[in-house]
Write a protein that holds these residues in place. Sequence first.
Motif, short mmCIF file in Angstrom:
data_model
loop_
_atom_site.label_atom_id
_atom_site.label_comp_id
_atom_site.label_asym_id
_atom_site.label_seq_id
_atom_site.Cartn_x
_atom_site.Cartn_y
_atom_site.Cartn_z
N LEU A 253 0.85 -1.19 0.00
CA LEU A 253 0.00 0.00 0.00
C LEU A 253 0.89 1.24 0.00
N LYS A 254 0.52 2.20 -0.81
CA LYS A 254 1.29 3.45 -0.86
C LYS A 254 1.23 4.16 0.49
N ASN A 255 2.36 4.80 0.85
CA ASN A 255 2.39 5.65 2.04
C ASN A 255 3.46 6.73 1.84
N ASP A 256 3.78 7.45 2.89
CA ASP A 256 4.75 8.54 2.75
C ASP A 256 6.13 8.03 2.32
N VAL A 257 6.44 6.79 2.67
CA VAL A 257 7.74 6.23 2.30
C VAL A 257 7.80 5.95 0.80
N THR A 258 6.76 5.37 0.26
CA THR A 258 6.76 5.03 -1.17
C THR A 258 6.59 6.28 -2.05
N GLU A 259 5.94 7.31 -1.50
CA GLU A 259 5.63 8.49 -2.31
C GLU A 259 6.63 9.62 -2.15
N ALA A 260 7.62 9.45 -1.29
CA ALA A 260 8.63 10.50 -1.07
C ALA A 260 9.45 10.72 -2.33
N VAL B 261 9.25 -5.91 7.89
CA VAL B 261 8.35 -6.35 8.96
C VAL B 261 7.05 -5.54 8.91
N VAL B 262 5.91 -6.25 8.90
CA VAL B 262 4.61 -5.58 8.86
C VAL B 262 4.16 -5.19 10.25
N PRO B 263 3.26 -4.20 10.35
CA PRO B 263 2.72 -3.83 11.67
C PRO B 263 1.70 -4.85 12.15
N THR B 264 1.89 -5.32 13.38
CA THR B 264 0.99 -6.29 13.99
C THR B 264 0.33 -5.66 15.23
N ARG B 265 -0.48 -6.45 15.90
CA ARG B 265 -1.11 -5.98 17.12
C ARG B 265 -0.09 -5.63 18.19
N GLN B 266 1.10 -6.20 18.08
CA GLN B 266 2.15 -5.98 19.08
C GLN B 266 3.08 -4.82 18.72
N THR B 267 2.73 -4.05 17.69
CA THR B 267 3.60 -2.98 17.18
C THR B 267 3.12 -1.61 17.62
N GLU B 268 4.05 -0.74 17.96
CA GLU B 268 3.75 0.66 18.30
C GLU B 268 4.71 1.56 17.54
N GLY B 269 4.27 2.79 17.26
CA GLY B 269 5.14 3.74 16.58
C GLY B 269 4.48 4.32 15.35
N LYS B 270 5.29 4.65 14.37
CA LYS B 270 4.77 5.25 13.13
C LYS B 270 4.27 4.13 12.19
N ILE B 271 3.13 3.61 12.56
CA ILE B 271 2.56 2.50 11.81
C ILE B 271 2.34 2.88 10.36
N PRO C 4 13.40 -2.80 18.02
CA PRO C 4 13.15 -1.62 17.19
C PRO C 4 12.98 -2.02 15.72
N ILE C 5 12.18 -1.24 15.01
CA ILE C 5 11.92 -1.50 13.59
C ILE C 5 12.35 -0.28 12.79
N PRO C 6 13.29 -0.43 11.87
CA PRO C 6 13.72 0.70 11.07
C PRO C 6 12.77 0.98 9.91
N ARG C 7 12.76 2.21 9.48
CA ARG C 7 12.06 2.54 8.24
C ARG C 7 12.66 1.70 7.12
N SER D 103 16.78 5.89 6.88
CA SER D 103 16.48 4.59 7.49
C SER D 103 16.74 4.64 8.99
N GLN D 104 15.87 5.34 9.70
CA GLN D 104 15.97 5.42 11.15
C GLN D 104 14.88 4.58 11.79
N PHE D 105 15.01 4.31 13.08
CA PHE D 105 13.99 3.52 13.77
C PHE D 105 12.69 4.32 13.86
N ILE D 106 11.58 3.69 13.49
CA ILE D 106 10.29 4.39 13.49
C ILE D 106 9.24 3.68 14.34
N ALA D 107 9.51 2.44 14.75
CA ALA D 107 8.52 1.69 15.52
C ALA D 107 9.22 0.64 16.36
#
Length: 336
Positions: free
Chosen positions: A258-265, A292-302, A285-288, A271-275
């Motif tokens: 799915l398109k988002n700010d990362v794909t459309e920039a 890894v997809v966002p799951t129920r256990q994920t927090e941050g810039k989903i 930690p999850i880098p930009r 590539s910093q940690f965002i979640a």
Amino acid sequence: MMNATLLSREVGTTFAENSICKLLGIDFPLLQAGMGGIALPQLAASVANSGCGGIVALYKQPPQEIEQTLASTEKITHRTFGVNLIPEIVKESYLEAQVNAVTQFKKKDIFFTFFGLPSRTILDCIKQANRTSVVQVGTIEDAIEAVQRGADMLILQGHEAGGHHLGSQTTLELLQEVRARLNTVPLAVSGGIATGEDLRTAMKLGADGCLCGSLFVATIESNAHAYYKERIITANSQDTVITNLFEHGWPGRRHRVLKNDVTEAENKLLSQFIARINVNGNIYPIPRHSSVVPTRQTEGKIDEMVMYCGTSCNSIKDIKPISEVIDRFKSQYFSK
């Protein structure tokens, strides 16, 4: 030839002569993709309980933890289910240890699915354990090679599929090319399939069944983050894009997301940690640009994380329990 005519002898919702149903021990030739982080025991068991092919994602799971995952799944379904492994992201010895952990488990009707080609050695191990192997491929060359190595069944992935791509052809183009060359194994299709009508179309062209990913992400039992599910049901195919931006952790593959700010920039974002994700009490930690997809256990810039999604999102417009999703799929298939 294993084709749509095998569905002519259905008994209720059980297809007695369908090649995929006979091979895997299921009632309806619809499989759920073994998506890492999302296809946990609850999702796979719910699909299995509905008579379809539920598949647990093992991904990079340590062999010593696999028994618990399988036991958790078995507790909530008496039906057969499968596991999904990914040869290209782990060493051969590690993959073999994962396979052995599954074959040594007490439940003996668990089938294997592989995303990409496993070695002949791996497929031989599965055959010696009297288990079934299903290999997902994206080209005619890999389809032929998989059968030569001993695969019992193939999943043909077209470029309409969400997630990592194994080829560049459309689903139906690949199906027709493979079916013209291979008549010895059942063929399921993946990519652009979300309704019973989609399956019926594919079966007229030689498919024996299908595998769906996006359809099952947007369900109650899916472990996907709520935001991810909402993005799928509000999207259409134009909201997806094929990119190589999310390679961190899985290099070398293009993927539909799915398109988002990362794909459309205009320029690639840093590539910093965002979640962060909580796995069994451990925070990672999850880098930009992570795979890894966002799951129920994920927090941050989903909203900046990867969300794999196929063009089939055109037909996915609500979040329902698995049983309702599969009942609707079957009704669509049978409606003429």
